[in-house]
Design a protein around this motif. Structure first.
Motif, mmCIF file in Angstrom:
data_model
loop_
_atom_site.group_PDB
_atom_site.id
_atom_site.type_symbol
_atom_site.label_atom_id
_atom_site.label_comp_id
_atom_site.label_asym_id
_atom_site.label_seq_id
_atom_site.Cartn_x
_atom_site.Cartn_y
_atom_site.Cartn_z
ATOM 1 N N ILE A 54 0.837 -1.205 0.000
ATOM 2 C CA ILE A 54 0.000 0.000 0.000
ATOM 3 C C ILE A 54 0.874 1.257 0.000
ATOM 4 O O ILE A 54 0.620 2.213 -0.739
ATOM 5 C CB ILE A 54 -0.962 -0.009 1.202
ATOM 6 C CG1 ILE A 54 -2.029 -1.096 1.016
ATOM 7 C CG2 ILE A 54 -1.627 1.356 1.389
ATOM 8 C CD1 ILE A 54 -2.911 -1.320 2.233
ATOM 9 N N VAL A 55 1.907 1.244 0.822
ATOM 10 C CA VAL A 55 2.828 2.388 0.853
ATOM 11 C C VAL A 55 3.488 2.581 -0.510
ATOM 12 O O VAL A 55 3.588 3.714 -1.012
ATOM 13 C CB VAL A 55 3.905 2.187 1.941
ATOM 14 C CG1 VAL A 55 5.058 3.165 1.754
ATOM 15 C CG2 VAL A 55 3.299 2.366 3.333
ATOM 16 N N TYR A 56 3.921 1.484 -1.124
ATOM 17 C CA TYR A 56 4.611 1.581 -2.413
ATOM 18 C C TYR A 56 3.675 2.138 -3.494
ATOM 19 O O TYR A 56 4.083 2.939 -4.329
ATOM 20 C CB TYR A 56 5.137 0.206 -2.829
ATOM 21 C CG TYR A 56 6.022 0.261 -4.051
ATOM 22 C CD1 TYR A 56 7.232 0.948 -4.032
ATOM 23 C CD2 TYR A 56 5.650 -0.381 -5.228
ATOM 24 C CE1 TYR A 56 8.048 1.004 -5.158
ATOM 25 C CE2 TYR A 56 6.460 -0.325 -6.360
ATOM 26 C CZ TYR A 56 7.658 0.365 -6.317
ATOM 27 O OH TYR A 56 8.460 0.422 -7.428
ATOM 28 N N ILE A 57 2.411 1.723 -3.472
ATOM 29 C CA ILE A 57 1.440 2.261 -4.427
ATOM 30 C C ILE A 57 1.255 3.758 -4.211
ATOM 31 O O ILE A 57 1.183 4.538 -5.169
ATOM 32 C CB ILE A 57 0.088 1.515 -4.288
ATOM 33 C CG1 ILE A 57 0.239 0.065 -4.761
ATOM 34 C CG2 ILE A 57 -1.005 2.220 -5.095
ATOM 35 C CD1 ILE A 57 -0.914 -0.828 -4.380
ATOM 36 N N TYR A 58 1.182 4.175 -2.953
ATOM 37 C CA TYR A 58 1.089 5.610 -2.642
ATOM 38 C C TYR A 58 2.287 6.365 -3.215
ATOM 39 O O TYR A 58 2.144 7.426 -3.834
ATOM 40 C CB TYR A 58 1.010 5.805 -1.123
ATOM 41 C CG TYR A 58 1.225 7.246 -0.698
ATOM 42 C CD1 TYR A 58 0.175 8.160 -0.715
ATOM 43 C CD2 TYR A 58 2.491 7.699 -0.313
ATOM 44 C CE1 TYR A 58 0.385 9.494 -0.359
ATOM 45 C CE2 TYR A 58 2.706 9.010 0.047
ATOM 46 C CZ TYR A 58 1.645 9.911 0.021
ATOM 47 O OH TYR A 58 1.853 11.222 0.360
ATOM 48 N N PHE A 91 0.924 -5.091 -7.522
ATOM 49 C CA PHE A 91 0.042 -5.372 -8.653
ATOM 50 C C PHE A 91 -1.289 -5.936 -8.155
ATOM 51 O O PHE A 91 -2.369 -5.524 -8.580
ATOM 52 C CB PHE A 91 0.688 -6.393 -9.601
ATOM 53 C CG PHE A 91 1.646 -5.785 -10.590
ATOM 54 C CD1 PHE A 91 1.187 -4.981 -11.614
ATOM 55 C CD2 PHE A 91 2.998 -6.025 -10.496
ATOM 56 C CE1 PHE A 91 2.065 -4.421 -12.528
ATOM 57 C CE2 PHE A 91 3.887 -5.476 -11.394
ATOM 58 C CZ PHE A 91 3.415 -4.666 -12.419
ATOM 59 N N ASP A 92 -1.192 -6.907 -7.251
ATOM 60 C CA ASP A 92 -2.373 -7.576 -6.736
ATOM 61 C C ASP A 92 -3.256 -6.609 -5.953
ATOM 62 O O ASP A 92 -4.481 -6.578 -6.103
ATOM 63 C CB ASP A 92 -1.929 -8.737 -5.840
ATOM 64 C CG ASP A 92 -3.024 -9.766 -5.630
ATOM 65 O OD1 ASP A 92 -3.952 -9.813 -6.456
ATOM 66 O OD2 ASP A 92 -2.947 -10.527 -4.650
ATOM 67 N N VAL A 93 -2.637 -5.787 -5.111
ATOM 68 C CA VAL A 93 -3.385 -4.838 -4.288
ATOM 69 C C VAL A 93 -4.050 -3.773 -5.156
ATOM 70 O O VAL A 93 -5.230 -3.443 -4.968
ATOM 71 C CB VAL A 93 -2.462 -4.181 -3.237
ATOM 72 C CG1 VAL A 93 -3.184 -3.053 -2.510
ATOM 73 C CG2 VAL A 93 -1.976 -5.223 -2.235
ATOM 74 N N GLU A 94 -3.307 -3.237 -6.124
ATOM 75 C CA GLU A 94 -3.857 -2.164 -6.949
ATOM 76 C C GLU A 94 -5.025 -2.651 -7.798
ATOM 77 O O GLU A 94 -5.939 -1.890 -8.121
ATOM 78 C CB GLU A 94 -2.772 -1.557 -7.828
ATOM 79 C CG GLU A 94 -3.159 -0.209 -8.392
ATOM 80 C CD GLU A 94 -1.975 0.685 -8.642
ATOM 81 O OE1 GLU A 94 -2.113 1.916 -8.505
ATOM 82 O OE2 GLU A 94 -0.896 0.164 -8.974
#
Length: 303
Positions: A54-58, A91-94
């Protein structure tokens, strides 16, 4: 709220306080994920990996990652997981953060076709066919030279991994696989989206598919089965013809095999010429029936 949710929430608050000027966006992402796929949070074996993703996507959304910014490796170090695991899990989270409909839309498929890397490909195969390839030390030096010429041509990474293992240099064997996988994902990434189509039919793509597949085998053997399963699923979804054989690896993981090598051993042909294709197919279709919730969509393509 589940214990996992509370753990992730606490980790996100802590990271946000230390590095993100108390931005509420990571927590908002967690709420969205909990709304769209609460099971992912409940079933998470490593809540810290989910928090890191989640942090990396942010960071990606706000252009704070990569060179000059906060890398996946540093995020992984903070959350005590591998940077490559963060990249893949993102990838999965996004997928769920943005909603299945966006990723499954048929009007705007994202197809990736790599550029022609003819010259470095020629260099690589000239090396493979040379007497130098029989010498481990010379081979490692030669392959590193090829990587320097084009760091986004991935067959040398896979072969370097093998030579490092021969040399019993396990640290660099791991490092080169992780570097190759990360670069491959960065190359095909489209704002956190794995290609809808990464066709094997284009020769330009094959070194990328081999890199991603080999990394999946590598982490599977090192007990990161969930991430390996996600990797093989992405490969299968992006290339339904499945020339690389991701479908077999998916079912083998679901059947409890500990590695690619372990499951392939049962299908070695008696004449020593690779795998017994008929026995492999028979096993696959029988075993796949038990896992239609995961692989059923692909089986239906054949009907």
């Amino acid at each position: 709220m589940t214990d996992n949710y509370k753990t992730i929430e606490h980790q996100l608050r802590k990271y946000s306080f230390e590095f993100l000027k108390v931005s509420p966006e990571p927590l908002n992402m967690l709420e969205t994920l909990n709304k769209n796929n609460p099971q992912m949070i409940q079933d998470a074996q490593k809540p810290n990996l989910l928090a890191g993703a989640i942090v990396y996507i942010y960071l990606k959304r706000n252009n704070l990652n990569g060179r000059g910014g906060i890398t996946a490796k540093s995020v992984g170090e903070y959350f005590d997981v591998k940077g490559s695991a963060i990249t893949q899990k993102a990838f999965d989270v996004e997928f769920w953060l943005e909603g299945r409909a966006k990723h499954l839309r048929t009007d705007e498929p994202y197809e990736f076709i790599d550029k022609d890397r003819f010259e470095v490909n020629e260099l690589y195969w000239e090396f493979i066919e040379s007497p130098e390839a029989d010498d481990v030390k010379k081979s490692i030096k030669a392959l590193k030279g090829i990587v320097k010429k084009d760091a986004d041509y991935f067959d040398p990474y896979i072969t370097l991994h093998e030579y490092h293992l021969m040399d019993r240099d396990f640290k660099n064997a791991i490092k080169i696989m992780e570097e190759g996988f990360k670069r491959a994902i960065d190359l095909i990434d489209n704002n956190g989206r794995f290609p809808d189509e990464l066709p094997w039919g284009f020769i330009e793509n094959r070194h990328i598919i081999r890199m991603i597949f080999n990394y999946g085998m590598f982490i599977w053997a090192n007990e990161d089965k969930d991430i390996a399963l996600n990797i093989f699923m992405e490969l299968l979804k992006s290339n339904h013809n499945d020339n690389i054989g991701a479908r077999y690896s998916i079912v083998a993981i679901l059947e409890g095999f500990g590695s690619q090598e372990e499951y392939e051993e049962q299908f070695e042909s008696k004449n020593g010429m690779g795998l017994d294709g008929m026995a492999l197919e028979e096993w696959f279709y029988k075993a796949a029936q038990k896992h239609k919730n995961v692989i059923g969509w692909w089986l239906n393509l054949e009907d």
